[in-house]
Write a protein that holds these residues in place. Sequence first.
Motif, PDB file in Angstrom:
ATOM      1  N   ASP A 112       0.860  -1.179   0.000  1.00  0.00           N
ATOM      2  CA  ASP A 112       0.000   0.000   0.000  1.00  0.00           C
ATOM      3  C   ASP A 112       0.897   1.230   0.000  1.00  0.00           C
ATOM      4  O   ASP A 112       1.863   1.304   0.773  1.00  0.00           O
ATOM      5  N   ILE A 113       0.584   2.167  -0.882  1.00  0.00           N
ATOM      6  CA  ILE A 113       1.366   3.400  -0.965  1.00  0.00           C
ATOM      7  C   ILE A 113       0.425   4.583  -0.881  1.00  0.00           C
ATOM      8  O   ILE A 113      -0.623   4.619  -1.526  1.00  0.00           O
ATOM      9  N   GLU A 114       0.813   5.555  -0.082  1.00  0.00           N
ATOM     10  CA  GLU A 114       0.146   6.854  -0.020  1.00  0.00           C
ATOM     11  C   GLU A 114       1.207   7.898  -0.317  1.00  0.00           C
ATOM     12  O   GLU A 114       2.352   7.776   0.142  1.00  0.00           O
ATOM     13  N   SER A 115       0.833   8.913  -1.070  1.00  0.00           N
ATOM     14  CA  SER A 115       1.769  10.012  -1.301  1.00  0.00           C
ATOM     15  C   SER A 115       1.028  11.335  -1.206  1.00  0.00           C
ATOM     16  O   SER A 115      -0.177  11.398  -1.439  1.00  0.00           O
ATOM     17  N   ASP A 116       1.770  12.357  -0.852  1.00  0.00           N
ATOM     18  CA  ASP A 116       1.218  13.703  -0.757  1.00  0.00           C
ATOM     19  C   ASP A 116       1.618  14.464  -2.006  1.00  0.00           C
ATOM     20  O   ASP A 116       2.774  14.407  -2.439  1.00  0.00           O
ATOM     21  N   ILE A 117       0.652  15.171  -2.573  1.00  0.00           N
ATOM     22  CA  ILE A 117       0.915  15.962  -3.779  1.00  0.00           C
ATOM     23  C   ILE A 117       0.209  17.308  -3.664  1.00  0.00           C
ATOM     24  O   ILE A 117      -0.879  17.404  -3.083  1.00  0.00           O
ATOM     25  N   ASP A 118       0.829  18.337  -4.176  1.00  0.00           N
ATOM     26  CA  ASP A 118       0.237  19.671  -4.236  1.00  0.00           C
ATOM     27  C   ASP A 118      -0.121  19.919  -5.701  1.00  0.00           C
ATOM     28  O   ASP A 118       0.756  20.060  -6.545  1.00  0.00           O
ATOM     29  N   VAL A 119      -1.418  19.926  -6.009  1.00  0.00           N
ATOM     30  CA  VAL A 119      -1.841  20.142  -7.391  1.00  0.00           C
ATOM     31  C   VAL A 119      -2.148  21.615  -7.681  1.00  0.00           C
ATOM     32  O   VAL A 119      -2.580  21.944  -8.778  1.00  0.00           O
ATOM     33  N   SER A 120      -1.881  22.515  -6.713  1.00  0.00           N
ATOM     34  CA  SER A 120      -2.200  23.922  -6.947  1.00  0.00           C
ATOM     35  C   SER A 120      -1.389  24.564  -8.071  1.00  0.00           C
ATOM     36  O   SER A 120      -1.875  25.517  -8.685  1.00  0.00           O
ATOM     37  N   PRO A 121      -0.188  24.083  -8.416  1.00  0.00           N
ATOM     38  CA  PRO A 121       0.492  24.673  -9.584  1.00  0.00           C
ATOM     39  C   PRO A 121      -0.216  24.375 -10.910  1.00  0.00           C
ATOM     40  O   PRO A 121       0.074  24.996 -11.927  1.00  0.00           O
ATOM     41  N   THR A 122      -1.162  23.446 -10.928  1.00  0.00           N
ATOM     42  CA  THR A 122      -2.030  23.110 -12.051  1.00  0.00           C
ATOM     43  C   THR A 122      -1.345  23.264 -13.408  1.00  0.00           C
ATOM     44  O   THR A 122      -1.714  24.127 -14.197  1.00  0.00           O
ATOM     45  N   GLY A 124       1.247  24.469 -14.636  1.00  0.00           N
ATOM     46  CA  GLY A 124       1.855  25.719 -15.088  1.00  0.00           C
ATOM     47  C   GLY A 124       0.895  26.854 -15.363  1.00  0.00           C
ATOM     48  O   GLY A 124       1.318  27.913 -15.815  1.00  0.00           O
ATOM     49  N   VAL A 125      -0.392  26.683 -15.073  1.00  0.00           N
ATOM     50  CA  VAL A 125      -1.341  27.777 -15.290  1.00  0.00           C
ATOM     51  C   VAL A 125      -1.977  28.224 -13.978  1.00  0.00           C
ATOM     52  O   VAL A 125      -2.788  29.138 -13.962  1.00  0.00           O
ATOM     53  N   GLY A 126      -1.599  27.603 -12.869  1.00  0.00           N
ATOM     54  CA  GLY A 126      -2.178  27.937 -11.567  1.00  0.00           C
ATOM     55  C   GLY A 126      -1.219  28.756 -10.741  1.00  0.00           C
ATOM     56  O   GLY A 126      -0.520  29.636 -11.249  1.00  0.00           O
ATOM     57  N   PRO A 134       5.411  21.068  -7.689  1.00  0.00           N
ATOM     58  CA  PRO A 134       4.533  20.152  -8.400  1.00  0.00           C
ATOM     59  C   PRO A 134       5.077  18.732  -8.252  1.00  0.00           C
ATOM     60  O   PRO A 134       6.272  18.518  -8.333  1.00  0.00           O
ATOM     61  N   GLY A 135       4.218  17.807  -8.032  1.00  0.00           N
ATOM     62  CA  GLY A 135       4.660  16.425  -7.845  1.00  0.00           C
ATOM     63  C   GLY A 135       4.579  16.009  -6.403  1.00  0.00           C
ATOM     64  O   GLY A 135       4.284  16.803  -5.510  1.00  0.00           O
ATOM     65  N   VAL A 136       4.833  14.730  -6.178  1.00  0.00           N
ATOM     66  CA  VAL A 136       4.735  14.202  -4.821  1.00  0.00           C
ATOM     67  C   VAL A 136       5.888  14.702  -3.966  1.00  0.00           C
ATOM     68  O   VAL A 136       6.999  14.913  -4.445  1.00  0.00           O
ATOM     69  N   SER A 137       5.590  14.917  -2.697  1.00  0.00           N
ATOM     70  CA  SER A 137       6.614  15.377  -1.760  1.00  0.00           C
ATOM     71  C   SER A 137       6.960  14.299  -0.743  1.00  0.00           C
ATOM     72  O   SER A 137       8.108  14.178  -0.345  1.00  0.00           O
ATOM     73  N   ASP A 138       5.983  13.534  -0.316  1.00  0.00           N
ATOM     74  CA  ASP A 138       6.207  12.499   0.677  1.00  0.00           C
ATOM     75  C   ASP A 138       5.502  11.226   0.227  1.00  0.00           C
ATOM     76  O   ASP A 138       4.345  11.278  -0.186  1.00  0.00           O
ATOM     77  N   VAL A 139       6.208  10.118   0.323  1.00  0.00           N
ATOM     78  CA  VAL A 139       5.672   8.824  -0.106  1.00  0.00           C
ATOM     79  C   VAL A 139       5.816   7.854   1.065  1.00  0.00           C
ATOM     80  O   VAL A 139       6.901   7.726   1.638  1.00  0.00           O
TER      81      VAL A 139
END
Length: 182
Positions: A112-122, A124-126, A134-139
């Motif tokens: 089982d894998i969980e990862s944290d991602i910030d999608v607010s940069p959307t 390159g248009v956000g 952008p991308g996962v920070s912690d897995v």
Amino acid sequence: MSDLTPNRQPGQPLEPIDAEKLSQLAEKNINNPEGGRKVIRTHTEADGKFRNYTRVRNLEPVLVSEPPALLGDDTAPNPTEIAQAGLAACISVGIQAIATHRGVTLTKIDIDIESDIDVSPTWGVGDLAEDKRPGVSDVRVKIDLEGDADRETLDQIQKDAIKWSPVVNTYTRPANLTSELV
């Protein structure tokens, strides 16, 4: 029996890989390290509404999409989910190979894998603030192994699989990436 793996019977050994061929492959690469260097090729074509089909070798195309919250049609896993699935599969392959090499018969590999991602940069248009990643920070990877070895041996097998996994190393020691318009 799991609906995810209908051929696997709980408590029964996983279908083994050929230990002799594994040893031959390892020996071949020890004797000729350059022979172990390969080029992996894929070809992806966009189909609209964030649907992308990727051909790998001569296999059926793999569909990658986005969920509705990210403006997709929810027809397939998104790119990050595919990367995470590749991570889990690579770890699993490593576990099975290492266990085989060490004479351990496994009856279960569940990851089982969980990862944290910030999608607010959307894409390159956000929000493009400097502190955005952008991308996962912690897995976080959780591995459930069962087999004919003690817990300490199983733990060492999973630790070694993590250490030697090409995909884990891609996550933790990213590759050099270039792009060009052709």
